[in-house]
Design an enzyme around this catalytic site. Structure first.
Site, PDB file in Angstrom:
ATOM      1  N   TYR A 148      12.282 -67.862   2.287  1.00 20.05           N
ATOM      2  CA  TYR A 148      13.102 -69.074   2.169  1.00 20.05           C
ATOM      3  C   TYR A 148      14.156 -68.850   1.095  1.00 20.05           C
ATOM      4  O   TYR A 148      13.836 -68.370   0.001  1.00 20.05           O
ATOM      5  CB  TYR A 148      12.215 -70.268   1.793  1.00 20.05           C
ATOM      6  CG  TYR A 148      12.944 -71.576   1.638  1.00 20.05           C
ATOM      7  CD1 TYR A 148      13.586 -72.167   2.717  1.00 20.05           C
ATOM      8  CD2 TYR A 148      12.979 -72.235   0.407  1.00 20.05           C
ATOM      9  CE1 TYR A 148      14.251 -73.386   2.574  1.00 20.05           C
ATOM     10  CE2 TYR A 148      13.636 -73.457   0.259  1.00 20.05           C
ATOM     11  CZ  TYR A 148      14.266 -74.022   1.347  1.00 20.05           C
ATOM     12  OH  TYR A 148      14.924 -75.226   1.215  1.00 20.05           O
ATOM     13  N   ASP A 236      16.379 -62.565  -4.155  1.00 17.33           N
ATOM     14  CA  ASP A 236      16.246 -63.999  -4.407  1.00 17.33           C
ATOM     15  C   ASP A 236      15.039 -64.184  -5.316  1.00 17.33           C
ATOM     16  O   ASP A 236      13.897 -64.163  -4.867  1.00 17.33           O
ATOM     17  CB  ASP A 236      16.077 -64.768  -3.097  1.00 17.33           C
ATOM     18  CG  ASP A 236      15.956 -66.272  -3.345  1.00 17.33           C
ATOM     19  OD1 ASP A 236      15.731 -66.661  -4.518  1.00 17.33           O
ATOM     20  OD2 ASP A 236      16.067 -67.049  -2.383  1.00 17.33           O
ATOM     21  N   LYS A 264      14.588 -72.590 -10.602  1.00 14.20           N
ATOM     22  CA  LYS A 264      13.265 -73.003 -11.103  1.00 14.20           C
ATOM     23  C   LYS A 264      13.089 -72.769 -12.606  1.00 14.20           C
ATOM     24  O   LYS A 264      13.610 -73.554 -13.393  1.00 14.20           O
ATOM     25  CB  LYS A 264      12.183 -72.310 -10.278  1.00 14.20           C
ATOM     26  CG  LYS A 264      12.382 -72.634  -8.765  1.00 14.20           C
ATOM     27  CD  LYS A 264      11.142 -72.700  -7.976  1.00 14.20           C
ATOM     28  CE  LYS A 264      11.447 -72.811  -6.499  1.00 14.20           C
ATOM     29  NZ  LYS A 264      10.796 -73.865  -5.789  1.00 14.20           N
TER      30      LYS A 264
END
Ligand code: PLP
Length: 436
Positions: A148, A236, A264
């Protein structure tokens, strides 16, 4: 005034939410669509725990899907945010905080010389891909099934996480044209590339199809295959960055990508993302270069203060201690669930832990190596029952079988032991229900 949010039950809050927010949630992964029931509404967090609207406290392994590393409401974060807030929340001009956070990222990640701060992981990945396309003057993007990279159109194919949880192949509303240049290939197999490929984007440790570790040589193979055709390699690291270790997956794997995406942890629980790379590559970005990317709240002073406080607070010894604690936890968790009567594998990579469950007859489980394997285990249907059995015992896992657990620095051995004990009981309950 007494805390007004405690006046309503979880069910009342959720009913109100459903009236004004689609599905009652602002991100589909928070919904209980795949596990059944009504989400608890969180009113506060304290270290490893959260407290819901009814005053029930849960040991929280969600930790905002990895945005929180120090535990909820850690004083270094709350003090930094408070101090920043009284100086002003946003200016639309350069601020010291963004410089300090960018420096902190570049100092820690070898090879990453410049970063552009944004406000989410989605923006970071979307912008990194645009930069890769702009810099190479090529269109094709290779991504891996089950990884994702946020919800931008071109990256929503084979998406893992909430897309997988809801059983969607992708998203309606994404035009065929938007994904025409996106090629989705299986994780852990180095794909054949050609000179049309602008970039290969990968989660260096896949954490959106539950946890799937990269096979030995996979990331190095991507590096070599990208180099061979002049494509850029994008890590990522929205999950792995500053969580796997101070230098994320680069240090952990020994493979250096061309571009990184972060999110995050670098926001300390506030909205931040970043993408970065070598200076000459980043020079392609506006205002100096032709690749346009922008954001009103990018490098926001509250968010940069929170992220910087976290990065300054944790050192290599903290990461090592956490990974060691989590390695023991994962083994104990596996043993407890197995002794409760379910087949299980709980792969751990650094502080990230996965959990795959199957009926006992499935025998000992091997950790999956790709999305197909992850989906087969997620499809046993046991996760939802296990999730609720854990929740009843005061342990909050993510409400979907494609997420990982995020034990962090606030989860000491005592907290993890409580999770293990609850997991043994929960597994026994689920196994006995399944036998009936
Ligand atoms: C690896 C990865 N990349 C990108 C994103 C998107 O980040 P955000 O939700 O902040 O947009 C996520 C979110 O979970 C992620 O796990």
């Amino acid at each position: 005034m007494a805390e007004p949010q405690r006046a309503a039950s979880n069910a009342e809050w959720f009913a109100r939410a459903e009236r004004v927010i689609p599905g009652g949630v602002d991100s589909p992964v928070r919904s209980f669509a795949s596990v059944g029931g009504t989400p608890y509404t969180v009113v506060s967090g304290e270290g490893p725990s959260v407290t819901d609207a009814e005053g029930t406290r849960y040991l929280d392994l969600v930790q905002s899907y990895g945005a929180v590393l120090l535990g909820h409401a850690h004083p270094v974060v709350t003090e930094a945010v408070t101090a920043a807030a009284v100086r002003g929340t946003t200016f639309g001009a350069p601020t010291p905080g963004e410089v300090l956070l960018a420096e902190a990222i570049c100092e820690r990640v070898p090879g990453c010389e410049q970063v552009r701060l944004v406000s989410s992981g989605t923006e970071a990945a979307m912008s990194a891909v645009r930069l890769a396309r702009g810099a190479t003057r090529r269109d094709r993007v290779v991504k891996f099934d089950g990884c994702y990279h946020g919800h931008s159109d071109g990256l929503l194919a084979g998406g893992g996480s909430g897309v997988a949880m809801l059983g969607l192949p992708g998203s309606v509303g994404v035009s065929a044209g938007a994904v025409a240049d996106t090629e989705v290939v299986p994780y852990n197999a180095v794909p054949a590339l050609d000179e049309r490929v602008a970039c290969v984007i990968v989660e260096p440790v896949a954490a959106n199809m539950n946890l799937v570790a990269p096979a030995p040589g996979f990331l190095a193979g991507l590096r070599a295959a990208s180099d061979a055709v002049g494509a850029l390699l994008i890590f990522d690291e929205v999950i792995t960055g500053f969580r796997l270790g101070p230098d994320g997956a680069t240090g952990w794997s020994g493979v250096t990508p061309d571009l990184w995406c972060f999110g995050k942890v670098i926001g300390g629980g506030l909205p931040v993302g970043a993408f970065g790379g070598r200076r000459e590559l980043m020079a392609e970005l506006a205002p100096g270069g032709p690749v346009y990317q922008a954001g009103t709240l990018s490098g926001n002073p509250l968010a940069t203060a929170a992220g910087l406080a976290v990065l300054r607070h944790v050192g290599p010894a903290d990461y090592a201690a956490l990974a060691a604690r989590v390695a023991v936890f994962a083994k104990e968790l596996e043993a407890a669930v197995a002794s409760g009567g379910l087949a299980v594998t709980a792969p751990a990579v650094g502080p990230l832990v996965g959990l795959f469950l199957a009926p006992a007859e499935a025998g000992p489980l091997q950790p999956p190596s790709d999305y197909e394997g992850a989906r087969a285990l997620a499809g046993t249907g046991l996760y939802g029952r296990f999730f609720h059995a854990m929740l009843r015992r005061g342990v909050a896992l993510a409400p979907g079988p494609y997420e990982v657990m995020f034990p962090g620095l606030a989860h000491d051995e005592g907290a993890l032991a409580r999770v293990v004990e609850a997991a043994g009981e929960a597994a026994a309950e689920v196994a006995s229900e399944a036998a009936r």
